[in-house]
Motif scaffolding. Structure first.
Motif, PDB file in Angstrom:
ATOM      1  N   ARG A   3       0.850  -1.193   0.000  1.00 46.29           N
ATOM      2  CA  ARG A   3       0.000   0.000   0.000  1.00 46.29           C
ATOM      3  C   ARG A   3       0.888   1.246   0.000  1.00 46.29           C
ATOM      4  NH1 ARG A   3      -3.904  -0.301   4.892  1.00 46.29           N
ATOM      5  NH2 ARG A   3      -1.877  -0.203   5.879  1.00 46.29           N
ATOM      6  N   LEU A   4       0.417   2.270  -0.680  1.00 42.56           N
ATOM      7  CA  LEU A   4       1.172   3.526  -0.702  1.00 42.56           C
ATOM      8  C   LEU A   4       1.330   4.046   0.717  1.00 42.56           C
ATOM      9  CD1 LEU A   4      -0.296   5.346  -3.821  1.00 42.56           C
ATOM     10  CD2 LEU A   4       1.689   3.839  -3.655  1.00 42.56           C
ATOM     11  N   THR A  23       1.926   1.109 -10.219  1.00 45.70           N
ATOM     12  CA  THR A  23       1.372   0.862 -11.550  1.00 45.70           C
ATOM     13  C   THR A  23       0.881  -0.572 -11.601  1.00 45.70           C
ATOM     14  OG1 THR A  23       3.504   0.180 -12.458  1.00 45.70           O
ATOM     15  CG2 THR A  23       2.908   2.489 -12.725  1.00 45.70           C
ATOM     16  N   GLU A  24      -0.227  -0.772 -12.295  1.00 46.75           N
ATOM     17  CA  GLU A  24      -0.774  -2.109 -12.493  1.00 46.75           C
ATOM     18  C   GLU A  24      -1.036  -2.290 -13.977  1.00 46.75           C
ATOM     19  OE1 GLU A  24      -4.085  -3.061  -9.992  1.00 46.75           O
ATOM     20  OE2 GLU A  24      -3.225  -1.965  -8.318  1.00 46.75           O
ATOM     21  N   TYR A  25      -0.622  -3.427 -14.518  1.00 45.57           N
ATOM     22  CA  TYR A  25      -0.771  -3.704 -15.932  1.00 45.57           C
ATOM     23  C   TYR A  25      -1.724  -4.868 -16.135  1.00 45.57           C
ATOM     24  CZ  TYR A  25       3.335  -0.754 -16.199  1.00 45.57           C
ATOM     25  OH  TYR A  25       4.207   0.288 -16.081  1.00 45.57           O
ATOM     26  N   LEU A  26      -2.422  -4.864 -17.228  1.00 39.25           N
ATOM     27  CA  LEU A  26      -3.391  -5.906 -17.529  1.00 39.25           C
ATOM     28  C   LEU A  26      -2.733  -7.278 -17.612  1.00 39.25           C
ATOM     29  CD1 LEU A  26      -6.294  -6.629 -18.264  1.00 39.25           C
ATOM     30  CD2 LEU A  26      -5.730  -6.126 -20.655  1.00 39.25           C
ATOM     31  N   GLN A  33       6.817   2.399  -6.875  1.00 43.09           N
ATOM     32  CA  GLN A  33       7.889   3.393  -6.793  1.00 43.09           C
ATOM     33  C   GLN A  33       8.275   3.558  -5.324  1.00 43.09           C
ATOM     34  OE1 GLN A  33       6.994   7.578  -7.488  1.00 43.09           O
ATOM     35  NE2 GLN A  33       8.850   7.723  -8.715  1.00 43.09           N
ATOM     36  N   VAL A  34       9.571   3.505  -5.064  1.00 44.39           N
ATOM     37  CA  VAL A  34      10.081   3.629  -3.698  1.00 44.39           C
ATOM     38  C   VAL A  34      10.955   4.869  -3.598  1.00 44.39           C
ATOM     39  CG1 VAL A  34      11.484   2.530  -1.909  1.00 44.39           C
ATOM     40  CG2 VAL A  34      10.001   1.135  -3.371  1.00 44.39           C
ATOM     41  N   GLN A  35      10.612   5.750  -2.642  1.00 43.80           N
ATOM     42  CA  GLN A  35      11.432   6.917  -2.335  1.00 43.80           C
ATOM     43  C   GLN A  35      12.370   6.514  -1.204  1.00 43.80           C
ATOM     44  OE1 GLN A  35      11.742  10.273  -3.550  1.00 43.80           O
ATOM     45  NE2 GLN A  35      13.519   9.990  -2.245  1.00 43.80           N
ATOM     46  N   PRO A  36      13.675   6.313  -1.520  1.00 45.21           N
ATOM     47  CA  PRO A  36      14.609   5.879  -0.480  1.00 45.21           C
ATOM     48  C   PRO A  36      14.719   6.894   0.653  1.00 45.21           C
ATOM     49  CG  PRO A  36      15.592   5.642  -2.656  1.00 45.21           C
ATOM     50  CD  PRO A  36      14.323   6.439  -2.820  1.00 45.21           C
ATOM     51  N   ASP A  52       9.619  -4.226  -9.115  1.00 40.60           N
ATOM     52  CA  ASP A  52       8.521  -5.177  -9.214  1.00 40.60           C
ATOM     53  C   ASP A  52       8.014  -5.430  -7.797  1.00 40.60           C
ATOM     54  OD1 ASP A  52       8.904  -5.367 -11.921  1.00 40.60           O
ATOM     55  OD2 ASP A  52       9.872  -7.335 -11.854  1.00 40.60           O
ATOM     56  N   GLU A  53       6.696  -5.458  -7.646  1.00 34.35           N
ATOM     57  CA  GLU A  53       6.109  -5.592  -6.312  1.00 34.35           C
ATOM     58  C   GLU A  53       6.580  -6.853  -5.585  1.00 34.35           C
ATOM     59  OE1 GLU A  53       1.841  -5.002  -4.113  1.00 34.35           O
ATOM     60  OE2 GLU A  53       1.844  -5.574  -6.223  1.00 34.35           O
ATOM     61  N   GLY A  54       6.798  -7.941  -6.304  1.00 33.13           N
ATOM     62  CA  GLY A  54       7.222  -9.191  -5.689  1.00 33.13           C
ATOM     63  C   GLY A  54       8.581  -9.126  -5.013  1.00 33.13           C
TER      64      GLY A  54
END
Length: 67
Positions: A3-4, A23-26, A33-36, A52-54
């Motif tokens: 979650r954001l 982002t989510e793709y079909l 996106q990660v802000q360090p 990648d979320e994984g």
């Protein structure tokens, strides 16, 4: 699902930061996106990076009110 606003860590690079975009793709993998956390030697913030979320794991719950 990431979650954001959650503090996350990338399992491959060890980057730790706040999830600031998604982002989510079909027909593909979702990206986050990660802000360090931290600053460059020049005093500028570190550059946000897409993962990648994984690859990400939640380090702590949602961050409220910024970094």
């Amino acid at each position: 699902m990431i979650r954001l606003g959650e503090m996350v860590s990338d399992r491959v690079t060890g980057v730790i930061g706040v999830a600031t975009g998604r982002t989510e793709y079909l027909h593909g993998v979702s990206s986050v996106q990660v802000q360090p956390v931290g600053w460059q030697d020049t005093g500028a913030p570190l550059v946000p990076t897409w993962f990648d979320e994984g690859r990400l794991q939640v380090v702590s719950e949602r961050v409220e009110g910024g970094l």
